[in-house]
Structures are given as structure tokens and as C-alpha cells.
Design an enzyme around this catalytic site. Structure first.
Site, mmCIF file in Angstrom:
data_model
loop_
_atom_site.group_PDB
_atom_site.id
_atom_site.type_symbol
_atom_site.label_atom_id
_atom_site.label_comp_id
_atom_site.label_asym_id
_atom_site.label_seq_id
_atom_site.Cartn_x
_atom_site.Cartn_y
_atom_site.Cartn_z
ATOM 1 N N ASN A 123 48.997 36.018 42.412
ATOM 2 C CA ASN A 123 47.822 36.577 41.733
ATOM 3 C C ASN A 123 47.924 38.088 41.572
ATOM 4 O O ASN A 123 47.628 38.630 40.504
ATOM 5 C CB ASN A 123 46.555 36.249 42.528
ATOM 6 C CG ASN A 123 45.990 34.894 42.133
ATOM 7 O OD1 ASN A 123 46.116 34.475 40.988
ATOM 8 N ND2 ASN A 123 45.371 34.215 43.080
ATOM 9 N N GLU A 164 44.087 28.213 47.470
ATOM 10 C CA GLU A 164 45.407 27.609 47.279
ATOM 11 C C GLU A 164 45.614 26.465 48.245
ATOM 12 O O GLU A 164 46.721 26.153 48.627
ATOM 13 C CB GLU A 164 46.498 28.673 47.426
ATOM 14 C CG GLU A 164 46.590 29.318 48.788
ATOM 15 C CD GLU A 164 45.706 30.547 48.963
ATOM 16 O OE1 GLU A 164 44.634 30.627 48.298
ATOM 17 O OE2 GLU A 164 46.075 31.415 49.770
ATOM 18 N N ASP A 166 46.533 30.569 38.029
ATOM 19 C CA ASP A 166 45.943 29.302 37.580
ATOM 20 C C ASP A 166 47.021 28.321 37.102
ATOM 21 O O ASP A 166 46.925 27.115 37.360
ATOM 22 C CB ASP A 166 44.941 29.539 36.442
ATOM 23 C CG ASP A 166 43.657 30.190 36.935
ATOM 24 O OD1 ASP A 166 43.526 30.394 38.169
ATOM 25 O OD2 ASP A 166 42.792 30.504 36.097
#
Ligand code: C2E
Ligand code: C2E
Length: 175
Positions: free
Chosen positions: A54, A89, A63
Site C-alpha cells: 500500500n 490483509e 486492492d
């Protein structure tokens, strides 16, 4: 099912059962398993260093990674097994009629498949890019050791997951 009902049960990013829905299905399955004295296993999975994906590649890339892992789980695990996303996650799998040596082998299969996964990404400038080297840590708990109460199984799987993380990640640990 009507769309409003489906979307209350599914996680929007991955299409997997969301935690509330998974919980309900898992409790039902554990009640059935208990009355039949069937062994059952719970796998708790957490992608390693997901925050780096991220932070370094952006959350659209994050994503894509979550969707790719969800697809991998759905295609590498039997239809009757329950796969869910616990948010972030973290993923969870309940394996009906599965003892601990089978559960460990299945967890290892999933761990290896994730390590072999290549996730196609598109960078901000539109150029294609592949993410490799993604890994997952997995904690496994079984009814044989921890009984048929979901909170006990999840707590045991969570401790095992922490141990897998602490021992270097990309590992399966049995509770
Ligand atoms: P295996 O891959 O070594 O799996 C051994 C046992 O672990 C299976 O015995 C089953 O009880 C359990 N198991 C493995 N993967 C899963 C899973 O994703 N979900 C659940 N719930 N249980 C799982 P079983 O059923 O007698 O199968 C014997 C062997 O037959 C398997 O050995 C494998 O070589 C093959 N096999 C069975 N079904 C499939 C399948 O759908 N795909 C593939 N590629 N092989 C399969
Ligand atoms: P499925 O039972 O829903 O299994 C989906 C996928 O989970 C399989 O895709 C495989 O990647 C993995 N898997 C499930 N069980 C096992 C297992 O025991 N061992 C291993 N190594 N992997 C397992 P796959 O192999 O492409 O199979 C697709 C579908 O074909 C399966 O869906 C099942 O419906 C059927 N199938 C394949 N092999 C067998 C088999 O040996 N016996 C039976 N009864 N069905 C099979």
C-alpha cells in the site's frame, strides 16, 4: 439471493464472505461437525508486509493484491470449504471434516501458491507491472485440540499466526 442481501454478506473488495457472514456459516458448520464428531480446522492467514504494498505502490495496487489472493483461495480450496475475509490483509478458512495433518498440508499448499503468485498491476503512468514475492503467514487450529467453539479456535489460530510472523513469516504454524 437479492442483491441487497448478497452485498451484506460479501466483502466488496474480494467477493468473499465478510467476517459477520463467515462467522455465522462457521458456527453452523461447527455445530454440525460437533454432533457428528467430525474434525474441523480453522486457518487464519495474514499477508506479509502488506503495508509496504500500500505504501510503495498505492492502495489501488493493494486492492488488486487482495482480489488476486481471494481468487487464488477460491480456486485452490474446495467449494464446500468456507473462505472469508476478516478485513485488512487477513483471511480465514474453515475446513469441514479435516484433521490436523491434512489441514497442515492444505495450509502449506496455500502458502506455496501465494508465494508463486504474480499479480498484474498498473502503475500510475499506465505501464504494466507485476508484483512478485508476496508471501503469507498462516496459523492453524483444529477441533481435536481446541474443541468446537469458534472463539477458542480463532484465538488459538491467532496465537499460531503470531508465532509464524515472529519466526520469520512465509510460514505455517500449528496451534
Ligand atoms: P492430497 O492433495 O494429498 O490431499 C489429501 C487429503 O487432504 C484429501 O483426501 C482431503 O481429505 C484433504 N484435502 C486436500 N485438499 C483439500 C481441500 O482443498 N479442502 C478440503 N476440505 N480437504 C482437502 P482425498 O479427498 O481422499 O483426496 C486424495 C487425493 O486425491 C488428494 O491428495 C489429491 O491428490 C487428489 N485430489 C482430490 N481432489 C482433488 C482436486 O479437487 N484437485 C486435485 N488437484 N487433486 C485432488
Ligand atoms: P473443488 O473440489 O471445488 O476444488 C477446487 C480446487 O481446490 C482444485 O482445483 C484444487 O486446486 C484444490 N483442491 C481441492 N481438493 C484438493 C486435494 O485434495 N488436493 C489438492 N492438491 N488440491 C485440491 P482442480 O484440481 O482444478 O479441480 C477442480 C474441480 O474438479 C474440483 O473442485 C472438483 O470438483 C473436481 N475434482 C478434481 N479432482 C478431483 C478428484 O480427485 N476427486 C473428485 N471427487 N473431484 C475432483
Amino acid at each position: 439471493l437479492p442483491q441487497w442481501r448478497r452485498s451484506a454478506q460479501r466483502d466488496a473488495k474480494t467477493g468473499l464472505a465478510n467476517s459477520m457472514h463467515w462467522d455465522r456459516l462457521a458456527v453452523d458448520e461447527l455445530r454440525r461437525a460437533e454432533s457428528r464428531k467430525n474434525p474441523t480446522a480453522v486457518l487464519l492467514l495474514d499477508l506479509d508486509h502488506f503495508k509496504r504494498v500500500n505504501d510503495d505502490l498505492g492502495h489501488l495496487a493493494g486492492d488488486s493484491v487482495l482480489a488476486a489472493v481471494a481468487l487464488l483461495l477460491r480456486t485452490n480450496i474446495r467449494r464446500g470449504d468456507l473462505v472469508g475475509r476478516f478485513g485488512g490483509e487477513e483471511f480465514v478458512i474453515l475446513l469441514p471434516a479435516t484433521g490436523s495433518s491434512e489441514a497442515e498440508a492444505i495450509a502449506q499448499r496455500v502458502r506455496r501458491s501465494v508465494a508463486a503468485l504474480r499479480v498484474p498491476l498498473t502503475t500510475a503512468d499506465g505501464s504494466p507491472h507485476e508484483l512478485v514475492g508476496l508471501t503469507v503467514s498462516i496459523g492453524v487450529a483444529t477441533t481435536q485440540r481446541f474443541g468446537y467453539e469458534l472463539p477458542d479456535l480463532l484465538a488459538a489460530a491467532d496465537s499460531a499466526l503470531l508465532a509464524a510472523k515472529g519466526s520469520g513469516r512465509n510460514l505455517v504454524t500449528m496451534a
